[in-house]
Design an enzyme around this catalytic site. Structure first.
Site, mmCIF file in Angstrom:
data_model
loop_
_atom_site.group_PDB
_atom_site.id
_atom_site.type_symbol
_atom_site.label_atom_id
_atom_site.label_comp_id
_atom_site.label_asym_id
_atom_site.label_seq_id
_atom_site.Cartn_x
_atom_site.Cartn_y
_atom_site.Cartn_z
ATOM 1 C CB SER A 105 -0.919 -0.012 1.226
ATOM 2 O OG SER A 105 -0.189 0.097 2.425
ATOM 3 C CG HIS A 136 -0.961 -5.551 4.176
ATOM 4 N ND1 HIS A 136 -0.501 -4.776 5.209
ATOM 5 C CD2 HIS A 136 -0.414 -5.024 3.048
ATOM 6 C CE1 HIS A 136 0.285 -3.821 4.735
ATOM 7 N NE2 HIS A 136 0.355 -3.949 3.429
ATOM 8 C CD GLU A 187 -0.450 -2.010 9.088
ATOM 9 O OE1 GLU A 187 0.036 -1.566 10.141
ATOM 10 O OE2 GLU A 187 0.090 -1.897 7.987
ATOM 11 C CD GLU A 242 2.352 -5.150 7.791
ATOM 12 O OE1 GLU A 242 1.858 -4.838 8.892
ATOM 13 O OE2 GLU A 242 2.755 -4.329 6.955
ATOM 14 C CG ASP A 287 -1.909 1.800 8.537
ATOM 15 O OD1 ASP A 287 -2.559 2.771 8.084
ATOM 16 O OD2 ASP A 287 -0.888 1.350 7.975
ATOM 17 C CD GLU A 306 0.291 3.791 9.820
ATOM 18 O OE1 GLU A 306 0.446 3.147 10.885
ATOM 19 O OE2 GLU A 306 0.878 3.491 8.777
ATOM 20 C CG ASP A 365 2.581 4.912 6.048
ATOM 21 O OD1 ASP A 365 3.606 5.275 5.463
ATOM 22 O OD2 ASP A 365 2.154 3.736 5.982
ATOM 23 C CE LYS A 402 5.451 2.047 6.077
ATOM 24 N NZ LYS A 402 4.207 2.118 5.256
ATOM 25 C CG HIS A 428 7.116 -3.753 9.161
ATOM 26 N ND1 HIS A 428 6.547 -4.986 9.310
ATOM 27 C CD2 HIS A 428 6.088 -2.871 9.325
ATOM 28 C CE1 HIS A 428 5.261 -4.875 9.537
ATOM 29 N NE2 HIS A 428 4.949 -3.604 9.555
ATOM 30 C CE LYS A 443 2.785 0.107 10.592
ATOM 31 N NZ LYS A 443 1.626 0.695 9.897
HETATM 32 P P1 PGA Z 1 3.008 -1.295 3.063
HETATM 33 O O1 PGA Z 1 2.086 -1.157 4.346
HETATM 34 O O2 PGA Z 1 4.369 -1.682 3.509
HETATM 35 O O3 PGA Z 1 2.308 -2.349 2.255
HETATM 36 O O4 PGA Z 1 3.003 0.047 2.382
HETATM 37 C C1 PGA Z 1 2.542 -0.758 5.594
HETATM 38 C C2 PGA Z 1 1.799 0.439 6.083
HETATM 39 O O5 PGA Z 1 0.911 0.974 5.396
HETATM 40 O O6 PGA Z 1 2.084 0.921 7.189
HETATM 41 ZN ZN ZN Z 2 0.524 2.658 6.929
#
Ligand code: PGA
Ligand code: ZN
Length: 434
Positions: free
Chosen positions: A50, A163, A172, A215, A252, A295, A322, A347, A375, A398
């Protein structure tokens, strides 16, 4: 470089790269950097599913005859043919110079020529090679003697969105063990809750409900966000933990994924909600379940609604960015101007270099915005983010469920760091005013 380059053990002797696999079975870039002094640094680029629109761009070959177009041989050869000649002979401790050189060689604003996957793997491998040459663990090389705070883990134990193969719009559902004395106690509680959740889901929805998503969280056949939150509440309570003081719940939403841009509606729980209605929806959920954080509650351009949600919740729930910030200081500045966020995801591969990642963290911290080192859904055994989290004092990390090797690689490294620090280790949950 003069005589110094002959004797300086930190000089980069070689940079090599190869194609390895990530946790989804997709090819990714591994880079190995070696210094003159024999220090070795190895790092593997992660990959998101995503992804935010403004992220630095990973280069994939697109050759449908190989790995269904997902191979990264071009990124690998960019490391070998363009990056290596440019940074060999440089001092591996000059992280900022090295990152700058890679950005110059790339020459694009979003690292799309060499590939953010090629650049981030090299950037992290350089830092690790320097740390190894210095004989220091990476967290101490980056954070010095001040690095002793173990981050609060945010563990994603129910997976939805892109996911998982279920109908949950929210990506999430996390548990956040804030009220514990040590990092290892927090992980123990999280595992107990994860296991309890497994039996709850199994008895209510059948054995296939405990298959896991990208995840490592379960991916039960649920439709409603509230259903998933209720399952977490039950699991936490059954384990005897206090929902206020010990273990909180975070979401999230990754709302860009369920936003219909044409019709300007969000598809969630079988409904189509306007942004105003979604604001109401989040407000009610946050208050009812005393959510710790939400998030990406709105899509990645919707700064104004992030601001409204923060105001509505009066900071009783952390509003986290994010996809809206993508570890990019310009995006973060805009969010700061609009008071849109009280937390941000960090990230390294969203921006592509370690120095830019650290700049982003510094800017967030200067504005009292919580940083959550994170991650990606496509991960590997690489545990660099565990070190970054301790180096910068978290306060959060996270990195998925407490299961699957690519997730436990980070938690296990944090357990090792905790042991290494011994009596000096401090759990962030003990010192944060939450
Ligand atoms: P992604 O998702 O690594 O698939 O982008 C993680 C997140 O959105 O926090
Ligand atoms: Zn996110």
């Amino acid at each position: 470089m003069g005589d110094g380059s002959v004797t300086n053990p930190f000089i980069i002797k070689s940079v090599d790269a190869l194609q390895v696999l990530d946790s989804r079975g997709d090819p990714t870039v591994e880079v190995v950097v070696e210094t003159v002094g024999g220090g070795i640094g190895r790092a593997i680029a992660p990959a998101g599913a995503s992804r935010g629109r403004y992220e630095a761009v990973e280069v994939r070959d697109g050759d449908l005859t190989k790995f269904k177009g997902r191979s990264v041989l071009r990124a690998v050869s960019n490391v070998v043919n363009y990056i290596a000649p440019a940074i060999q002979g440089m001092d591996s401790r000059k992280q900022r110079d090295i990152d700058r050189v890679m950005m110059q060689v790339d020459g694009t604003p979003n690292k799309s020529r060499l590939g953010a996957n090629a650049i981030i793997a090299t950037s992290l491998a350089v830092a690790k090679a320097a740390a190894d040459t210095a004989g220091l663990p990476l967290f101490q090389y980056l954070g010095g003697v001040n690095a002793k705070v173990l981050p609060i883990p945010m563990l994603n134990i129910i997976n939805g969105g892109v996911h998982a193969g279920n109908e949950l719009a929210v990506q999430e559902f996390m548990i956040v063990p804030i009220g514990f004395d040590t990092f290892s106690d927090a992980i123990r509680a999280a595992v107990e809750i994860y296991k309890e959740l497994k039996s709850i889901l199994k008895s209510k929805y059948g054995a296939s409900a405990v298959n896991v998503g990208d995840e490592g969280g379960y991916a039960p056949p649920m439709k409603l966000v509230r259903e998933a939150i209720e399952a977490l509440v039950t699991a936490i309570k059954n384990c005897g933990y206090d929902l206020e003081k010990q273990v909180r719940i975070s979401l999230d939403a990754a709302a860009s994924q369920f936003y219909d841009e044409e019709r300007k509606v969000y598809r969630i729980d079988g409904m189509e909600l306007s942004a105003d209605k979604l604001l109401e929806y989040w407000k009610n959920l946050a208050i009812e379940y005393r959510l710790f954080s939400i998030e990406d509650p709105f899509h990645e351009e919707s700064f104004d609604y992030f601001t409204s949600l923060r105001k509505e919740l009066k900071d009783s729930t952390i509003v986290v960015g994010d996809d809206i910030t993508v570890t990019n200081v310009d995006r973060l500045r805009k969010a700061i101007e609009q008071s849109a966020l009280s937390g941000v995801i960090v990230k390294p591969n969203q921006i592509g270099t370690l120095s830019e990642t650290l700049d982003f963290i510094n800017l967030a911290k200067a504005h009292k915005i919580y940083t959550i080192i994170s991650h990606r859904s496509g991960e590997s055994e690489d545990n660099t983010i565990a070190h970054i989290a301790v180096a910068v004092g978290g306060p959060f990390i996270k990195t998925g469920a407490p299961a699957r090797g690519e997730r436990t690689a980070k938690y296990n490294e944090l357990l090792r760091i905790e042991k290494f620090l011994g009596g000096d280790a401090v759990y962030a949950g003990k010192i944060l005013q939450l």
